[in-house]
Design a protein around this motif. Structure first.
Motif, PDB file in Angstrom:
ATOM      1  N   ILE A 161      36.717  27.323  33.384  1.00  0.00           N
ATOM      2  CA  ILE A 161      37.639  28.338  33.904  1.00  0.00           C
ATOM      3  C   ILE A 161      38.034  28.008  35.336  1.00  0.00           C
ATOM      4  O   ILE A 161      39.205  28.114  35.716  1.00  0.00           O
ATOM      5  CB  ILE A 161      37.018  29.741  33.795  1.00  0.00           C
ATOM      6  CG1 ILE A 161      36.943  30.155  32.322  1.00  0.00           C
ATOM      7  CG2 ILE A 161      37.819  30.769  34.601  1.00  0.00           C
ATOM      8  CD1 ILE A 161      36.201  31.450  32.075  1.00  0.00           C
TER       9      ILE A 161
ATOM     10  N   ALA B  45      41.746  27.254  36.811  1.00  0.00           N
ATOM     11  CA  ALA B  45      42.246  28.049  37.938  1.00  0.00           C
ATOM     12  C   ALA B  45      42.724  27.139  39.065  1.00  0.00           C
ATOM     13  O   ALA B  45      43.803  27.329  39.632  1.00  0.00           O
ATOM     14  CB  ALA B  45      41.172  29.007  38.437  1.00  0.00           C
TER      15      ALA B  45
ATOM     16  N   GLN C 221      46.096  25.125  38.620  1.00  0.00           N
ATOM     17  CA  GLN C 221      47.363  25.824  38.816  1.00  0.00           C
ATOM     18  C   GLN C 221      47.919  25.613  40.220  1.00  0.00           C
ATOM     19  O   GLN C 221      49.080  25.880  40.468  1.00  0.00           O
ATOM     20  CB  GLN C 221      47.189  27.327  38.559  1.00  0.00           C
ATOM     21  CG  GLN C 221      46.844  27.658  37.136  1.00  0.00           C
ATOM     22  CD  GLN C 221      47.907  27.177  36.166  1.00  0.00           C
ATOM     23  OE1 GLN C 221      49.031  27.653  36.174  1.00  0.00           O
ATOM     24  NE2 GLN C 221      47.556  26.218  35.334  1.00  0.00           N
TER      25      GLN C 221
ATOM     26  N   ILE D 227      49.429  28.410  32.989  1.00  0.00           N
ATOM     27  CA  ILE D 227      48.712  29.628  32.635  1.00  0.00           C
ATOM     28  C   ILE D 227      49.526  30.855  32.996  1.00  0.00           C
ATOM     29  O   ILE D 227      49.531  31.827  32.256  1.00  0.00           O
ATOM     30  CB  ILE D 227      47.325  29.633  33.302  1.00  0.00           C
ATOM     31  CG1 ILE D 227      46.508  28.490  32.717  1.00  0.00           C
ATOM     32  CG2 ILE D 227      46.623  30.962  33.108  1.00  0.00           C
ATOM     33  CD1 ILE D 227      45.163  28.288  33.322  1.00  0.00           C
ATOM     34  N   TYR D 228      50.210  30.816  34.124  1.00  0.00           N
ATOM     35  CA  TYR D 228      51.026  31.966  34.496  1.00  0.00           C
ATOM     36  C   TYR D 228      52.300  31.514  35.188  1.00  0.00           C
ATOM     37  O   TYR D 228      52.336  30.483  35.825  1.00  0.00           O
ATOM     38  CB  TYR D 228      50.250  32.940  35.389  1.00  0.00           C
ATOM     39  CG  TYR D 228      49.661  32.337  36.643  1.00  0.00           C
ATOM     40  CD1 TYR D 228      50.438  32.128  37.767  1.00  0.00           C
ATOM     41  CD2 TYR D 228      48.330  32.004  36.704  1.00  0.00           C
ATOM     42  CE1 TYR D 228      49.903  31.588  38.912  1.00  0.00           C
ATOM     43  CE2 TYR D 228      47.779  31.463  37.856  1.00  0.00           C
ATOM     44  CZ  TYR D 228      48.572  31.264  38.958  1.00  0.00           C
ATOM     45  OH  TYR D 228      48.036  30.721  40.089  1.00  0.00           O
TER      46      TYR D 228
ATOM     47  N   GLN E 290      51.369  38.023  35.191  1.00  0.00           N
ATOM     48  CA  GLN E 290      50.503  37.074  34.488  1.00  0.00           C
ATOM     49  C   GLN E 290      49.439  36.525  35.433  1.00  0.00           C
ATOM     50  O   GLN E 290      48.290  36.335  35.043  1.00  0.00           O
ATOM     51  CB  GLN E 290      51.329  35.934  33.909  1.00  0.00           C
ATOM     52  CG  GLN E 290      52.221  36.345  32.769  1.00  0.00           C
ATOM     53  CD  GLN E 290      53.171  35.227  32.367  1.00  0.00           C
ATOM     54  OE1 GLN E 290      53.315  34.212  33.054  1.00  0.00           O
ATOM     55  NE2 GLN E 290      53.846  35.421  31.243  1.00  0.00           N
TER      56      GLN E 290
ATOM     57  N   TRP F 136      45.428  36.720  34.905  1.00  0.00           N
ATOM     58  CA  TRP F 136      44.619  35.506  34.921  1.00  0.00           C
ATOM     59  C   TRP F 136      43.482  35.623  35.932  1.00  0.00           C
ATOM     60  O   TRP F 136      42.336  35.283  35.627  1.00  0.00           O
ATOM     61  CB  TRP F 136      45.481  34.284  35.219  1.00  0.00           C
ATOM     62  CG  TRP F 136      44.665  33.065  35.514  1.00  0.00           C
ATOM     63  CD1 TRP F 136      44.552  32.440  36.709  1.00  0.00           C
ATOM     64  CD2 TRP F 136      43.830  32.338  34.610  1.00  0.00           C
ATOM     65  NE1 TRP F 136      43.698  31.374  36.603  1.00  0.00           N
ATOM     66  CE2 TRP F 136      43.237  31.291  35.324  1.00  0.00           C
ATOM     67  CE3 TRP F 136      43.516  32.488  33.258  1.00  0.00           C
ATOM     68  CZ2 TRP F 136      42.363  30.383  34.742  1.00  0.00           C
ATOM     69  CZ3 TRP F 136      42.642  31.581  32.682  1.00  0.00           C
ATOM     70  CH2 TRP F 136      42.074  30.545  33.414  1.00  0.00           C
ATOM     71  N   HIS F 137      43.773  36.091  37.133  1.00  0.00           N
ATOM     72  CA  HIS F 137      42.718  36.169  38.147  1.00  0.00           C
ATOM     73  C   HIS F 137      41.683  37.252  37.815  1.00  0.00           C
ATOM     74  O   HIS F 137      40.509  37.107  38.161  1.00  0.00           O
ATOM     75  CB  HIS F 137      43.313  36.346  39.541  1.00  0.00           C
ATOM     76  CG  HIS F 137      43.775  35.042  40.112  1.00  0.00           C
ATOM     77  ND1 HIS F 137      42.914  34.144  40.688  1.00  0.00           N
ATOM     78  CD2 HIS F 137      44.996  34.466  40.153  1.00  0.00           C
ATOM     79  CE1 HIS F 137      43.583  33.081  41.079  1.00  0.00           C
ATOM     80  NE2 HIS F 137      44.854  33.251  40.753  1.00  0.00           N
TER      81      HIS F 137
ATOM     82  N   PHE G 115      40.784  37.843  34.713  1.00  0.00           N
ATOM     83  CA  PHE G 115      40.013  37.104  33.709  1.00  0.00           C
ATOM     84  C   PHE G 115      39.028  36.151  34.379  1.00  0.00           C
ATOM     85  O   PHE G 115      37.861  36.073  33.995  1.00  0.00           O
ATOM     86  CB  PHE G 115      40.968  36.327  32.790  1.00  0.00           C
ATOM     87  CG  PHE G 115      40.288  35.450  31.789  1.00  0.00           C
ATOM     88  CD1 PHE G 115      39.834  35.980  30.591  1.00  0.00           C
ATOM     89  CD2 PHE G 115      40.099  34.100  32.043  1.00  0.00           C
ATOM     90  CE1 PHE G 115      39.198  35.174  29.658  1.00  0.00           C
ATOM     91  CE2 PHE G 115      39.463  33.283  31.126  1.00  0.00           C
ATOM     92  CZ  PHE G 115      39.015  33.822  29.921  1.00  0.00           C
ATOM     93  N   VAL G 116      39.493  35.407  35.382  1.00  0.00           N
ATOM     94  CA  VAL G 116      38.628  34.467  36.105  1.00  0.00           C
ATOM     95  C   VAL G 116      37.450  35.206  36.729  1.00  0.00           C
ATOM     96  O   VAL G 116      36.301  34.748  36.648  1.00  0.00           O
ATOM     97  CB  VAL G 116      39.432  33.697  37.184  1.00  0.00           C
ATOM     98  CG1 VAL G 116      38.518  32.929  38.117  1.00  0.00           C
ATOM     99  CG2 VAL G 116      40.432  32.756  36.532  1.00  0.00           C
TER     100      VAL G 116
ATOM    101  N   SER H 198      38.883  36.728  43.529  1.00  0.00           N
ATOM    102  CA  SER H 198      39.814  36.682  42.398  1.00  0.00           C
ATOM    103  C   SER H 198      40.357  38.067  42.077  1.00  0.00           C
ATOM    104  O   SER H 198      41.541  38.217  41.754  1.00  0.00           O
ATOM    105  CB  SER H 198      39.133  36.091  41.165  1.00  0.00           C
ATOM    106  OG  SER H 198      38.941  34.715  41.320  1.00  0.00           O
TER     107      SER H 198
ATOM    108  N   SER I 264      44.177  39.390  42.177  1.00  0.00           N
ATOM    109  CA  SER I 264      44.725  40.101  41.027  1.00  0.00           C
ATOM    110  C   SER I 264      45.381  41.419  41.444  1.00  0.00           C
ATOM    111  O   SER I 264      46.491  41.738  41.003  1.00  0.00           O
ATOM    112  CB  SER I 264      43.606  40.368  40.012  1.00  0.00           C
ATOM    113  OG  SER I 264      44.090  41.067  38.905  1.00  0.00           O
TER     114      SER I 264
END
Length: 172
Positions: A96, A100, A103, A113-114, A119, A123-124, A126-127, A147, A151
């Motif tokens: 992961i 990250a 990107q 990913i985004y 998005q 993603w952040h 999720f991270v 993160s 987000s």
């Protein structure tokens, strides 16, 4: 005349450009996202190091002839098993973190990913939840908190900027 540039509402008939409502936040969000991404990558590396500890998976042993078929390289088998449980247990935060960080280093070919701020926010989050908080002790909590902040800021900026604002691109 002036061109309003932001939230994909540009009118391309002028030489003067006025920044969109929150375009000035793209760079700070981008720098925070880079810090959070590399923090999660570091979290993954520390987790792998702590997981194997004294059991170096790269330390292969050769058996004597009378014990030729005895299993002596269990660390290697644990580290490089294709069992989903083993992969998640040992490598999830590192994988992961790698995605990250990728990107921001220049997106990997075919893997984006985004592309929007919303998005990016997802993603952040999720991270933070699946790549940081449960791993590497306090470092995981710090990386996960960073993160989550990215987000929250990306979500707020995306909502205020009209739900269609583009996420900042790769930095390097």
């Amino acid at each position: 005349t002036c061109t309003w540039q932001g939230s994909s509402r540009a009118q391309n008939n002028s030489s003067v450009v006025i920044m969109g409502r929150l375009d000035v936040l793209n760079k700070p969000i981008q720098y925070a996202a880079i810090g959070a991404a590399f923090g999660s990558l570091l979290c993954g590396l520390v987790h792998v190091y702590l997981t194997f500890g004294d059991h170096n998976p790269f330390d292969l042993n050769w058996n004597e002839l009378d014990h030729f078929f005895d299993e002596t390289n269990k660390s290697w088998a644990m580290a490089f098993s294709l069992s989903p449980v083993q992969i998640v247990m040992y490598w999830q935060p590192l994988i992961i973190g790698w995605f990250a960080a990728s990107q921001h280093i220049g997106r990997m070919p075919g893997v984006t990913i985004y592309s929007s701020l919303l998005q990016m926010a997802g993603w952040h989050a999720f991270v933070a939840c699946f790549g940081c908080f449960g791993y590497a002790g306090n470092l995981g909590i710090i990386a996960g908190a960073c993160s989550l902040l990215v987000s929250i800021f990306a979500l707020a900026t995306g909502v205020i900027d009209g739900l269609d604002g583009a996420a900042p691109g790769p930095m390097f």
